[in-house]
Design a protein around this motif. Structure first.
Motif, short mmCIF file in Angstrom:
data_model
loop_
_atom_site.label_atom_id
_atom_site.label_comp_id
_atom_site.label_asym_id
_atom_site.label_seq_id
_atom_site.Cartn_x
_atom_site.Cartn_y
_atom_site.Cartn_z
N GLY A 26 -2.91 19.06 -22.94
CA GLY A 26 -2.39 18.65 -24.23
C GLY A 26 -1.03 18.00 -24.15
N ASP A 27 -0.64 17.38 -25.23
CA ASP A 27 0.63 16.68 -25.35
C ASP A 27 1.19 16.95 -26.75
N VAL A 28 2.31 17.68 -26.81
CA VAL A 28 2.98 17.98 -28.07
C VAL A 28 3.96 16.87 -28.40
N ALA A 29 4.05 16.49 -29.65
CA ALA A 29 4.99 15.45 -30.06
C ALA A 29 6.41 15.89 -29.72
N GLY A 30 7.17 14.99 -29.10
CA GLY A 30 8.53 15.30 -28.70
C GLY A 30 8.58 15.77 -27.27
N LYS A 31 9.77 16.18 -26.85
CA LYS A 31 9.95 16.69 -25.50
C LYS A 31 11.10 17.67 -25.50
N THR A 36 -1.83 16.44 -29.40
CA THR A 36 -3.12 15.90 -29.01
C THR A 36 -3.65 16.72 -27.84
N LEU A 37 -4.96 16.92 -27.79
CA LEU A 37 -5.56 17.73 -26.73
C LEU A 37 -6.86 17.12 -26.26
N VAL A 38 -7.24 17.50 -25.06
CA VAL A 38 -8.58 17.24 -24.58
C VAL A 38 -9.10 18.55 -23.98
N LEU A 39 -10.28 18.96 -24.40
CA LEU A 39 -10.88 20.20 -23.94
C LEU A 39 -12.05 19.87 -23.02
N ALA A 40 -12.23 20.73 -22.02
CA ALA A 40 -13.35 20.55 -21.09
C ALA A 40 -13.98 21.90 -20.80
N LEU A 53 -16.76 17.47 -22.78
CA LEU A 53 -15.39 17.03 -23.02
C LEU A 53 -15.19 16.66 -24.47
N THR A 54 -14.05 17.10 -25.05
CA THR A 54 -13.74 16.79 -26.44
C THR A 54 -12.28 16.37 -26.53
N SER A 55 -12.06 15.18 -27.09
CA SER A 55 -10.70 14.68 -27.28
C SER A 55 -10.30 14.88 -28.73
N ALA A 56 -9.10 15.42 -28.95
CA ALA A 56 -8.53 15.57 -30.29
C ALA A 56 -7.29 14.71 -30.36
N GLY A 57 -7.49 13.43 -30.66
CA GLY A 57 -6.37 12.49 -30.73
C GLY A 57 -5.80 12.13 -29.38
N HIS A 58 -6.49 12.50 -28.31
CA HIS A 58 -5.96 12.32 -26.96
C HIS A 58 -6.67 11.16 -26.27
N LEU A 59 -6.04 10.65 -25.21
CA LEU A 59 -6.67 9.61 -24.40
C LEU A 59 -7.96 10.14 -23.78
N PRO A 60 -9.03 9.37 -23.80
CA PRO A 60 -10.29 9.85 -23.24
C PRO A 60 -10.20 10.03 -21.73
#
Length: 558
Positions: free
Chosen positions: A352-357, A403-407, A420-427
């Protein structure tokens, strides 16, 4: 006008109506003969300071030795005479002598009491030395936020500037105390031991932060052997026990020892010892607070750091993470692998990738990871997991999204099946054995922003030696290149993956991160994370026969 010594208005010839003479001066005046060995005359003040012979003989006696020496240098015009006026002690006072000519070739020496000025200068010198000592102590102590190092420095400087030996005791850990012994000019010794603070007068009170008792109230004979450092010269003659004040709580106690041959501690020295202890206590307290915060941070950080990935149930996993700031260890990207109970159960993978850093993003990262861990019993249903996670983020105080991707991964014979499921994430991208790079057809809305989550789940199968790469946009959006303003982009990523056909997942992840870092150069970047899921090239599992018909790619579901 004051007549010169030796004139008719000398002390024995003056009458009541004469003008004031040097015999009436408030300063002592001694008249020496030409050789400077004999006092031939003196005024009234000098008689009080240096009375003549008590046997009634004429007032002729030897002057102070330092005055005789000054007289000989003055009479002989010695070139090595000191620049200032000569001086020396008479009794317990210090005088400067200033010469004027006297009759008969003698010299009249006017004595000026310089004791108070010298005492003031000595006090000022001591104050400057102590201020320099405190400044050096504080500077040295604050250069280290390590408690044992601070204790070592404080004890050593106390032994050098305050006493023959110093013992520093910090608050106990359980029943054991850290004890630091220091002797002047000797190495510092640190140990941890059980002690009885009540065995040292005033120590138990000092460790609790009570004011110190005066040194004169402490009997050196009551000091136990563990306090006295090995090699201490002679019996203990004087002792100071003073607390080390900290930030709201005591930082320990300091014991100062002087041998029986040394002068006892003066009240002024006791005050300076308390000032010294206050500086040392402040630094020790800061070091202890830093150590505690570091330990807490390390404990919390262990839950946020990306895990080390390896083979799970016959499937190979590899991961790599680089934060946006090189000095940080965690940020807004994360990944995790949750193995199934056994090889018959799916392994749940999330990236996953959280907005910000930075730290704020890392806090939300930890919340998401914990929520996903709690939802593991539902991991087979990606849509439900994302819906529940979305609700949890919407009701939290955080305003960030992710954004997340689940596998869901399971090995079937020599092949590996993935959902595989992308939730707003790069495929995800799949690297086939022949070098082809395929994009998995999954997409969806991000979590933590909208009331509902819409996702599409896709399935794919990895043949031996093939890899599925999950990655964050920190890689494709790395800005660099020849002019420093071009994105690394998905096209370059695909080219790099095509060159990695047949390589282990760990090598693929390392190469992708290396190419992105080279593209960036020294430029700024976002967090970058990547996870490789690979089907081993060799070693088909024992259930090949059972799943021999599962070789073809499965269909996709929404």
């Amino acid at each position: 006008m004051i007549p010169s010594p030796g004139s008719s208005t000398g002390p024995r010839s003056a009458d009541a109506g004469a003008a004031p003479s040097w015999s009436d001066a408030p300063y002592p005046v001694l008249v020496l003969d030409a050789d400077g060995t004999t006092v031939v005359d003196r005024n009234r003040t000098a008689r009080l300071l240096l009375p003549g012979p008590s046997d009634g003989s004429p007032l002729r006696d030897a002057p102070p030795s330092w005055l005789s020496e000054a007289h000989r240098r003055h009479a002989g015009g010695s070139p090595d005479a000191p620049a200032g006026p000569p001086g020396g002690r008479i009794g317990d006072r210090f005088y400067q002598a200033r010469p004027t000519p006297a009759a008969g070739g003698g010299v009249a020496w006017w004595l000026v009491d310089d004791t108070d000025r010298r005492l003031a200068e000595a006090a000022l010198h001591r104050a400057r030395e102590r201020a320099d000592t405190l400044a050096a102590l504080f500077s040295t102590l604050l250069s280290s936020l390590n408690v044992p190092r601070c204790a070592e420095v404080a004890a050593r400087m106390a032994a050098e500037h305050l006493a023959d030996a110093a013992v520093l005791i910090t608050p106990p850990a359980g029943r054991r105390y850290a004890v630091t012994h220091a002797r002047r000019g000797e190495p510092v010794v640190q140990e941890t031991r059980q002690i009885d603070p009540h065995g040292v007068p005033g120590l138990a009170e000092a460790l609790r932060g009570f004011p110190p008792v005066p040194a004169r109230w402490i009997n050196p004979d009551d000091i136990p052997d563990w306090v006295v450092p090995a090699g201490f010269a002679g019996p203990v003659g004087s002792v100071i026990v003073t607390p080390l004040p900290g930030h709201g709580v005591p930082a320990g106690a300091l014991i100062l020892l002087r041998s029986g041959t040394e002068q006892a501690f003066t009240p002024d020295e006791e005050v300076f010892a308390r000032l010294f202890a206050a500086r040392a206590g402040t630094a020790l307290s800061a070091a202890r607070l830093y150590s505690e915060q570091t330990a807490i941070t390390a404990t919390l950080m262990r839950e946020l750091l990306p895990p080390t990935l390896d083979s799970v149930h016959g499937v190979e996993y590899a991961g790599h993470y680089r934060t946006a700031m090189d000095h940080e260890r965690v940020g807004g990207d994360f990944y995790a692998v949750h193995p199934g109970a056994d090889a018959s159960q799916e392994t749940f993978v999330v990236l996953g990738d959280v907005a910000g850093k930075g730290l704020d993003a890392a806090v939300l990262t930890g919340k998401i990871r914990n929520t996903l861990h709690a939802l593991l019993p539902l991991a087979s249903d990606h849509r439900q997991v994302l819906t529940l996670l979305n609700g949890a983020l919407l009701t939290s105080r955080h305003t960030r999204f992710a954004t997340l991707v689940l596998a869901s991964v399971k090995r079937h014979g020599s092949r590996v099946r993935l959902r595989l499921t992308s939730a707003g994430h790069l495929p995800p991208l799949v690297v086939r054995a022949d070098g082809a790079v395929e994009e998995v057809d999954t997409h969806g809305t991000l979590v933590g922003a909208l009331p509902t989550v819409t996702v599409r789940t896709a399935e794919t199968v990895l043949a031996p030696g093939e890899t599925c790469l999950l990655y964050t946009d920190g890689i494709t959006e790395a800005r660099g290149g020849p002019l420093g303003d071009e994105l690394f982009g998905e096209h370059r990523l695909r080219q790099a993956l095509a060159e990695c056909a047949g390589m282990p997942g760990e090598a693929i992840v390392e190469r992708v991160q290396m190419l992105a870092a080279q593209w960036l150069g020294s430029g700024r970047h976002d967090d970058m994370a990547a996870v490789a899921i690979s089907a081993p090239r060799t070693g088909p599992s024992a259930d090949d026969d059972e799943h021999a018909g599962d070789g073809g790619p499965p269909g996709r579901n929404g």
